[in-house]
Design an enzyme around this catalytic site. Structure first.
Site, short mmCIF file in Angstrom:
data_model
loop_
_atom_site.label_atom_id
_atom_site.label_comp_id
_atom_site.label_asym_id
_atom_site.label_seq_id
_atom_site.Cartn_x
_atom_site.Cartn_y
_atom_site.Cartn_z
N HIS A 192 0.84 -1.20 0.00
CA HIS A 192 0.00 0.00 0.00
C HIS A 192 0.87 1.24 0.00
CE1 HIS A 192 -3.22 2.79 0.92
NE2 HIS A 192 -4.03 1.84 0.46
N ASP A 243 -7.85 -5.22 -0.98
CA ASP A 243 -8.32 -6.04 -2.10
C ASP A 243 -8.10 -7.54 -1.89
OD1 ASP A 243 -9.42 -4.08 -3.83
OD2 ASP A 243 -7.40 -3.33 -4.14
N1 CMC Z 1 4.06 -7.37 -4.81
C1 CMC Z 1 5.40 -7.41 -4.86
N2 CMC Z 1 6.18 -6.38 -4.53
C2 CMC Z 1 5.56 -5.27 -4.12
C3 CMC Z 1 4.19 -5.15 -4.04
C4 CMC Z 1 3.42 -6.26 -4.40
N3 CMC Z 1 2.10 -6.23 -4.34
N4 CMC Z 1 3.87 -3.92 -3.59
C5 CMC Z 1 5.02 -3.28 -3.42
N5 CMC Z 1 6.04 -4.09 -3.73
C6 CMC Z 1 7.45 -3.78 -3.65
C7 CMC Z 1 7.95 -3.18 -4.96
O1 CMC Z 1 8.39 -4.15 -5.85
C8 CMC Z 1 9.06 -2.31 -4.45
O2 CMC Z 1 10.16 -3.14 -4.14
P1 CMC Z 1 11.62 -2.71 -4.57
O3 CMC Z 1 11.87 -1.43 -3.83
O4 CMC Z 1 12.44 -3.86 -4.12
O5 CMC Z 1 11.57 -2.54 -6.05
C9 CMC Z 1 8.52 -1.78 -3.11
O6 CMC Z 1 7.63 -2.78 -2.66
C10 CMC Z 1 7.81 -0.46 -3.22
O7 CMC Z 1 6.84 -0.56 -4.27
P2 CMC Z 1 6.20 0.68 -5.01
O8 CMC Z 1 5.56 0.23 -6.26
O9 CMC Z 1 7.20 1.78 -5.12
O10 CMC Z 1 5.15 1.15 -3.96
P3 CMC Z 1 3.90 2.00 -4.27
O11 CMC Z 1 3.62 2.78 -3.08
O12 CMC Z 1 4.02 2.75 -5.54
O13 CMC Z 1 2.84 0.84 -4.53
C11 CMC Z 1 0.88 -0.31 -4.77
C12 CMC Z 1 1.62 0.72 -3.94
C13 CMC Z 1 -0.46 -0.56 -4.13
C14 CMC Z 1 0.67 0.21 -6.18
C15 CMC Z 1 1.72 -1.62 -4.79
O14 CMC Z 1 1.88 -2.11 -3.49
C16 CMC Z 1 1.11 -2.67 -5.71
O15 CMC Z 1 1.38 -2.67 -6.90
N6 CMC Z 1 0.29 -3.61 -5.16
C17 CMC Z 1 -0.36 -4.60 -5.97
C18 CMC Z 1 -1.65 -4.02 -6.54
C19 CMC Z 1 -2.68 -3.82 -5.46
O16 CMC Z 1 -2.90 -4.67 -4.62
N7 CMC Z 1 -3.35 -2.67 -5.52
C20 CMC Z 1 -4.39 -2.29 -4.55
C21 CMC Z 1 -3.97 -1.14 -3.72
S1 CMC Z 1 -4.93 -0.84 -2.27
C22 CMC Z 1 -6.55 -0.53 -2.81
C23 CMC Z 1 -6.71 0.45 -3.89
O17 CMC Z 1 -6.20 1.57 -3.85
O18 CMC Z 1 -7.43 0.12 -4.86
#
Ligand code: CMC
Length: 381
Positions: A266, A317
């Site tokens: 998140h 989710d």
């Molecule tokens: N699976 C694997 N690695 C992850 C995930 C994940 N779901 N989420 C974050 N990471 C890792 C990412 O690879 C990165 O690692 P590294 O620094 O080693 O490259 C680190 O954590 C930071 O990730 P980020 O993409 O910079 O973080 P963010 O704040 O931009 O991402 C997010 C937030 C929700 C987009 C992401 O966690 C994600 O893609 N999750 C999967 C999709 C998901 O479940 N979305 C629903 C979000 S909550 C409800 C909503 O808003 O709809």
């Protein structure tokens, strides 16, 4: 004047950590991992208030009195039916049309058909919001039935949003447990600060565009896999895993391929998503009630395995997937369920933005070339 008023170190990619405005609708406290709706912790509301009460709270600022709730419920019930042009439009669409694209088009069509579309007074926005919140379960159920080639059903009075939806989709009354489960799901997903779709709705409202344009854009934003479509992707992930024995292999492969675990991570919460524990509990109860805990079991073991492997918390989710599945909702409809719940939050934010508006227009740091010399067409290579 150039937009280059910011220094590179001030650019926050994805606006991470940027406070983009004020709101008194909900507080997403990422450090304490709390979600507050107009002063109430969600733990305070869940299991006590109905979605109708929480919807009223978010939209109008306070929990309703008994009389206000009765009037609000009557208002919702009286506006739940789909207008004939919407039904006619839906029936022209191919059965395979994407549910979110269809919902986006239906909301947009509601604007086309509303003679007061461009009235951006607060009273007019409220009227449209009530109508849209009331009709959204009917629209989503109709999309589901159209996809399944089933005749559309009409809402019946005397039941809440959640039970109405389940009846309209399945053609039979839900059990009290099922109705309460969906009601809780709707509450937990009703609002969430300046998430992408809500911020989209506020940005559109900021231009003094109309309510329907804001909601149409919000639906489009929710459609993405990093936002609302994560619930659908999470269910697809569980289906692909298929059994608890396959979890370890799936986790290792996902890590090796540098792919994402859907329903994990998140942007704001630094620890557990406060909604997830409630959704987990509800999914468990639903699974037990139908004597089929497979999806819950896979989810629980996957949650542990991903924690061991990457220290990632689940988000809203993750258990939404098994919960919605146990309610008999087809996976393709999952993101429209999120939209059903969030309609009230989007509407509250449109109202709040319109009540104290300032155009939302950030700067961009230009990183392209400068001072290029024009080359006539015939001389370009
Ligand atoms: N699976 C694997 N690695 C992850 C995930 C994940 N779901 N989420 C974050 N990471 C890792 C990412 O690879 C990165 O690692 P590294 O620094 O080693 O490259 C680190 O954590 C930071 O990730 P980020 O993409 O910079 O973080 P963010 O704040 O931009 O991402 C997010 C937030 C929700 C987009 C992401 O966690 C994600 O893609 N999750 C999967 C999709 C998901 O479940 N979305 C629903 C979000 S909550 C409800 C909503 O808003 O709809």
């Amino acid at each position: 004047m150039s937009e280059q008023a910011t220094q590179p170190e001030q650019v926050r990619k994805g606006l991470e950590g940027v406070v983009a405005g004020e709101t008194s609708i909900s507080d997403v406290d990422g450090h304490r991992c709390q979600l507050i709706y107009r002063g109430y912790h969600i733990d305070e509301l869940i299991g006590r208030a109905s979605y109708e009460e929480v919807g009223y709270l978010l939209l109008f600022g306070a929990l309703p009195t008994r009389a206000q709730l009765a009037e609000w419920t009557t208002q919702l019930e009286s506006q739940r039916a789909m207008d004939p042009p919407l039904t006619a439009f839906l029936q022209t669409l191919p059965k395979a049309a994407g549910p979110m694209a269809t919902l986006r088009s239906l909301v947009s069509l509601m604007g086309v058909l509303d003679p007061s579309e461009n009235d951006t007074s607060l009273e007019s926005i409220k009227r449209k919001a009530v109508r849209t919140i009331a009709v959204i379960p009917t629209l989503v159920a109709a999309i589901g039935r159209h996809r399944a080639g089933q005749p559309l059903l009409s809402p019946t009075p005397g039941v809440g949003q959640a039970a109405t939806f389940l009846y309209l989709l399945h053609g039979k009354e839900p059990t009290p447990l099922q109705a309460r489960a969906l009601d809780a799901y709707f509450i937990l997903l009703a609002d969430h600060g300046f998430n992408a779709s809500t911020f989209t709705a506020r940005t559109v409202t900021g231009t003094q565009s109309d309510y329907y344009s804001a909601i149409t854009a919000a639906v489009g934003s929710l459609k993405g896999p990093l936002h609302g479509a994560a619930n659908r992707k999470a269910m697809e992930m569980l289906t692909e895993i298929g059994s608890v024995e396959q979890i370890e292999h799936y986790v290792q492969r996902t890590l090796a391929d540098h792919k994402r675990f859907m329903g994990f991570g998140h942007r704001v919460y630094k620890g557990a998503d406060p909604r997830a524990k409630h959704l987990k509990e509800i999914a468990k109860r639903l699974g037990e009630s139908v004597g089929e805990t497979r999806w819950f079991d896979i989810s629980e073991r996957l949650q542990e395995a991903v924690w061991q492997a990457k220290k990632l918390y689940i988000n809203v989710d993750f258990y939404s997937a098994s919960l919605l599945h146990y309610l008999g909702i087809p996976t393709e409809l999952f993101t429209t369920m999120f939209a059903c719940a969030r309609m009230v939050g989007w509407s509250a934010h449109v109202l709040e933005q319109a009540a104290d508006n300032r155009l939302i227009r950030p700067l961009a740091l230009y990183i392209g070339p400068r001072e290029l010399k024009f080359v006539p067409l015939d001389h370009r290579k």
